[in-house]
Write an enzyme that holds these catalytic residues in place. Structure first.
Site, mmCIF file in Angstrom:
data_model
loop_
_atom_site.group_PDB
_atom_site.id
_atom_site.type_symbol
_atom_site.label_atom_id
_atom_site.label_comp_id
_atom_site.label_asym_id
_atom_site.label_seq_id
_atom_site.Cartn_x
_atom_site.Cartn_y
_atom_site.Cartn_z
ATOM 1 N N GLY A 241 45.361 57.665 16.065
ATOM 2 C CA GLY A 241 45.864 58.923 15.514
ATOM 3 C C GLY A 241 47.260 59.192 16.034
ATOM 4 N N SER A 242 47.621 60.462 16.083
ATOM 5 C CA SER A 242 48.988 60.813 16.453
ATOM 6 C C SER A 242 49.201 60.684 17.967
ATOM 7 C CB SER A 242 49.269 62.256 16.045
ATOM 8 O OG SER A 242 48.425 63.119 16.784
ATOM 9 N N GLY A 246 46.870 61.507 21.307
ATOM 10 C CA GLY A 246 46.735 60.571 22.425
ATOM 11 C C GLY A 246 47.081 61.205 23.764
ATOM 12 N N GLU A 263 45.764 53.858 19.927
ATOM 13 C CA GLU A 263 46.610 53.307 18.854
ATOM 14 C C GLU A 263 47.229 54.515 18.175
ATOM 15 O OE1 GLU A 263 48.203 52.262 15.861
ATOM 16 O OE2 GLU A 263 46.269 51.830 14.908
ATOM 17 N N CYS A 297 50.441 53.749 10.086
ATOM 18 C CA CYS A 297 51.097 53.827 11.396
ATOM 19 C C CYS A 297 52.160 52.746 11.490
ATOM 20 C CB CYS A 297 50.088 53.741 12.518
ATOM 21 S SG CYS A 297 49.086 52.283 12.435
HETATM 22 C C1 UN1 Z 1 47.083 52.120 10.674
HETATM 23 O O1 UN1 Z 1 47.928 52.590 9.912
HETATM 24 O O2 UN1 Z 1 46.481 52.873 11.503
HETATM 25 O O3 UN1 Z 1 49.157 46.593 9.759
HETATM 26 C C2 UN1 Z 1 46.619 50.709 10.667
HETATM 27 C C3 UN1 Z 1 48.787 47.391 8.888
HETATM 28 C C4 UN1 Z 1 47.304 47.533 8.656
HETATM 29 C C5 UN1 Z 1 46.702 48.482 9.635
HETATM 30 C C6 UN1 Z 1 47.384 49.802 9.749
HETATM 31 N N1 UN1 Z 1 46.696 46.235 8.792
HETATM 32 O O4 UN1 Z 1 49.555 48.032 8.203
#
Ligand code: UN1
Length: 508
Positions: A241-242, A246, A263, A297
């Site tokens: 998440g953000s 975290g 993450e 992300c």
């Molecule tokens: C995410 O946005 O939390 O590498 C994961 C990527 C994808 C996973 C993204 N396999 O863009």
């Protein structure tokens, strides 16, 4: 104004859940509302868990773990193989539900389910490869080795943007490693979570003799997440998440000496060098920045372009932004779907305002009329920035690409690394020196550094995650499984003597 397309997404979601063996009545079982970003329709009001039911779920998970840890790892792998098999069978249905609930275009909804299948295959193989080292000892007649043991209950907290894949990365590994799982999905995507649970239940039924409650899903708000994070019975929290989230989760877990895999946010950059294949860079940046409506992300949020190719690349990129298709992911073949909600759209608007104030020139942006007045479709925005200032250093979870010109490679590298997040990065070059420097210890400081491919769309075989404010955790492939186990160093004396290490003498 385009014609509003009438879609009953609640009915469609109900059909999908029913096809997986769930009772559609769960859609009206409580007061926790959830909406489809595709048309803004309320698609469920679910019964919610709370702190007390979370504690009870953790106790059940702990009991499941105690039985599961005794099952040989390759047999545990068989359950994950069956999960992958069920996912193959239900790929279309689950992919569609991802599109309904997260607003992804068809191929990205399906791609996310493929990512789940891939990690199941990976974890199945891994179940026979949870290797420990054998290490030379300094003492005669001794053997030293490492063994890897399960941890216990793994708490998984996931975000709306990868509502199913992130659960599977964690769960496939956690299960082969001998753990049980308690999952708190995003409040924005509860139905895909219930669908995953139903698919896992099908695999469990085929498996036969697994303990009950091996993996549970909790639908609820922040109090559920907090109860999970604070429970001493949950040795590992894997949270996606953000960075803001975290900062709360990390210290709370650390306070009780739990482990966390974080993450968090990314502020990923692409670098286009003078020698780059510009056609390739154009396509990679377009997907990286506009794909998933900028809600990965790993989305490309910053772009450093060498001054010698700026005028050859940036106008073409602006053209791609102008012509990209935006629209309803369920009824059109558009490449860009909706933002998740109004809050996301408002955040995009304020970032663009701030960029203008900081001297940026905005191309695109603003609300797009997709014929769905209650949904938030946005035109992706490319912003030419004089330098890395204002909102450029922050992650805004929306399709905004900040483009900056560079002349000196080393200075560009400084700027590249001068943001809080450290998830993903990409260089476009055919120059060996630039490429190797970018990948070296003085190059990109991110957990992912790519050459001639974009920042997003990582394969599951590699360890996934990033440094600094991205949280430092690694999920998915490579040896990320070690984060889901505890290591014991064992020294065995098979001699008739008791020599002490370091030559210490202690004769009694
Ligand atoms: C995410 O946005 O939390 O590498 C994961 C990527 C994808 C996973 C993204 N396999 O863009």
């Amino acid at each position: 104004m385009k014609d509003a397309i009438t879609m009953d997404l609640k009915a469609e979601a109900a059909n999908i859940l029913t096809s997986l063996g769930l009772d559609a009545a769960i859609l009206d079982a409580g007061t926790m509302a959830s909406f489809s970003p595709v048309n803004g329709q309320q698609i469920a009001s679910l019964a919610a868990d709370d702190a007390a039911s979370t504690a009870a779920a953790i106790d059940r998970a702990d009991a499941a773990y105690r039985a599961w840890r005794d099952v040989p790892a390759p047999r545990r792998g068989e359950l994950v193989r069956l999960l992958g098999d069920e996912l193959r069978q239900h790929k279309a249905a689950l992919g569609r539900l991802v599109s309904i609930e997260a607003g992804k275009i068809e191929s990205e909804g399906l791609g996310e389910v493929q990512e789940m299948i891939d990690i199941c295959d990976f974890a199945t193989g891994l179940s026979r490869q949870l290797y420990g080292l054998t290490i030379a000892t300094e003492r005669p007649g001794h053997r030293m080795m490492e063994t890897w043991h399960p941890l216990g209950v793994v708490g998984v907290i996931s975000a709306f943007n990868f509502p199913v894949a992130v659960w599977s990365w964690n769960t496939a590994l956690a299960l082969v490693c001998g753990n049980s799982v308690v999952w708190k999905p995003s409040e924005k995507t509860p139905l895909t979570a219930l669908a995953c649970q139903a698919i896992l239940d099908r695999a469990l039924a085929r498996f036969g003799d697994a303990p009950e409650n091996l993996s549970q899903v909790l639908i609820g708000a922040a109090d559920v997440g907090a109860a999970l994070v604070e429970s001493k019975k949950v040795p590992l929290i894997s949270a996606t998440g953000s960075t803001r989230m975290g900062r709360i989760v990390g210290p709370k877990v650390a306070e009780r000496f739990g482990r966390s895999i974080l993450e968090l946010g990314g502020n990923n950059a692409g670098v286009v060098c003078a020698s780059a294949d510009l056609d390739m860079a154009l396509r990679a940046v377009a997907f990286g920045a506009m794909g998933t409506a900028g809600q990965r992300c790993t989305t490309t949020r910053r772009l450093f372009v060498h001054e010698s190719v700026y005028d050859a690349l940036v106008p073409r990129l602006i053209q791609a932004y102008d012509s990209v298709t935006i629209g309803n992911p369920l009824t059109t073949k558009a490449l860009v779907g909706p933002l998740v909600d109004k809050q996301a759209f408002d955040a995009m608007e304020s970032a663009l305002e701030a960029a203008k104030e900081a001297g940026g020139t905005v191309h695109g942006g603003g609300r797009y009329d997709a014929g769905e007045p209650d949904a938030y479709y946005a035109r992706p925005a490319l912003v030419e920035m004089p330098d890395q200032c204002g909102p450029v250093t922050e992650e805004t979870f929306a399709p905004i690409l900040y483009v900056m010109k560079f002349s000196d490679f080393d200075q560009m590298l400084e700027a590249h690394n001068a943001v809080g997040a450290g998830l993903s990065s990409a260089i476009f070059t055919t120059d060996l020196r630039e490429m190797e420097t970018f990948l070296s210890s003085r190059g990109s400081d991110c957990g992912i550094a790519n050459v001639n491919i974009g920042t997003s769309g990582a394969e599951i075989g590699g360890a996934f995650g990033g440094e600094k404010e991205t949280g430092g955790g690694r999920e998915s492939g490579s040896d990320a499984w070690k984060g889901y186990m505890r290591r014991a160093t064992n020294t065995v004396n098979y001699s008739r003597d008791l020599p002490l290490a370091q030559g210490v003498v202690f004769d009694i």
